[in-house]
Scaffold this motif. Structure first.
Motif, PDB file in Angstrom:
ATOM      1  N   ARG A 156       5.236   4.766   2.320  1.00  0.00           N
ATOM      2  CA  ARG A 156       5.708   6.002   2.948  1.00  0.00           C
ATOM      3  C   ARG A 156       6.436   5.720   4.257  1.00  0.00           C
ATOM      4  O   ARG A 156       7.470   6.320   4.556  1.00  0.00           O
ATOM      5  N   THR A 191       0.846  -1.200   0.000  1.00  0.00           N
ATOM      6  CA  THR A 191       0.000   0.000   0.000  1.00  0.00           C
ATOM      7  C   THR A 191       0.877   1.243   0.000  1.00  0.00           C
ATOM      8  O   THR A 191       2.048   1.205   0.377  1.00  0.00           O
ATOM      9  N   SER A 192       0.283   2.359  -0.392  1.00  0.00           N
ATOM     10  CA  SER A 192       1.013   3.634  -0.387  1.00  0.00           C
ATOM     11  C   SER A 192       1.421   4.026   1.022  1.00  0.00           C
ATOM     12  O   SER A 192       2.517   4.552   1.238  1.00  0.00           O
ATOM     13  N   ASP A 193       0.543   3.781   1.997  1.00  0.00           N
ATOM     14  CA  ASP A 193       0.862   4.113   3.387  1.00  0.00           C
ATOM     15  C   ASP A 193       2.071   3.318   3.868  1.00  0.00           C
ATOM     16  O   ASP A 193       2.972   3.860   4.510  1.00  0.00           O
ATOM     17  N   GLN A 194       2.092   2.026   3.543  1.00  0.00           N
ATOM     18  CA  GLN A 194       3.235   1.198   3.921  1.00  0.00           C
ATOM     19  C   GLN A 194       4.501   1.698   3.246  1.00  0.00           C
ATOM     20  O   GLN A 194       5.566   1.754   3.859  1.00  0.00           O
TER      21      GLN A 194
END
Length: 220
Positions: A107, A102-105
């Motif tokens: 970042r 995921t994008s959150d991971q």
């Protein structure tokens, strides 16, 4: 030149990376917390180990600072992925490449020290769609969100019997030609006066939008 790689996490992504690197005659250490994936690569990788890479002492014993690359394929366990990335950098790993789902991971992995974050599932879907929608792009490797390396087949009659100066791809599309494939032979040092022939394949580097515009131009 042979390089050394440590691959942590041997799911589909990690296993594929290990097998590809070994096929390219590189030194590879394959590590996973589970026995089954390690056993599957025991006769493939240079070295294999069943270990928990969240353990600081494990990474210290592995001497992660001696590897050219540490590749972290633990995408489905965010805690393990983040902790392994952080500890690898603390132990002096030269370059850490971490897989994210995921994008959150992604970042978070960047913030704890990952030198490069990759999104295999997302990128695979993106690349498949791009290839389906293009008529002349044979392959491509994204260098960043904005730049790519692409192989493009010349099929447009208006491009035939013109040289690189005539085509002026840099001015028109922002692309630099780094190789030309003609009749199965690759010229990695093309001259500005080299002439294009039907079905030649140009390897270009430049903006993604430039490649897309060139693809559109070849449809005419």
């Amino acid at each position: 030149m042979k390089k050394s790689f440590a691959v942590f996490g041997l799911g589909r992504f990690g296993e594929s990376v290990v097998r590809t690197l070994v096929a390219a005659h590189q030194d590879v250490l394959a590590v996973d917390i589970k026995e089954a994936p390690v056993n599957a690569l025991m006769e493939v990788a240079t070295q294999t180990l069943i270990a928990d890479t969240r353990d600081e002492e494990v990474l210290r014993d592995l001497n992660v600072d001696t590897f050219d690359y540490v590749i972290i394929g633990i995408g489905n366990n965010m805690e393990a992925s983040i902790l392994t990335t952080m500890l690898s950098k603390e132990q002096g790993a030269k370059k850490v490449i971490a897989k994210a789902e995921t994008s959150d991971q992604g970042r978070v992995l960047e913030r704890v020290g990952a030198d490069q974050v990759i999104f295999p599932e997302r990128d695979m879907g993106h690349n498949i769609v791009r290839k389906l929608l293009s008529n002349h792009i044979l392959s491509f490797i994204d260098l960043s969100d904005e730049y790519t390396l692409a192989a493009i087949e010349i099929t447009d009659p208006t491009f035939i019997n013109q040289n690189l100066i005539d085509l002026n791809l840099r001015q028109r599309f922002g692309l630099t030609v780094i190789a030309i494939k003609h009749n199965g032979k690759i010229n990695v040092s093309p001259k500005p006066t080299d002439m294009m022939e039907l079905h030649d394949v140009l390897t270009v580097v430049g903006p993604v939008k430039g490649v897309e515009k060139l693809d559109d131009a070849l449809k005419k």
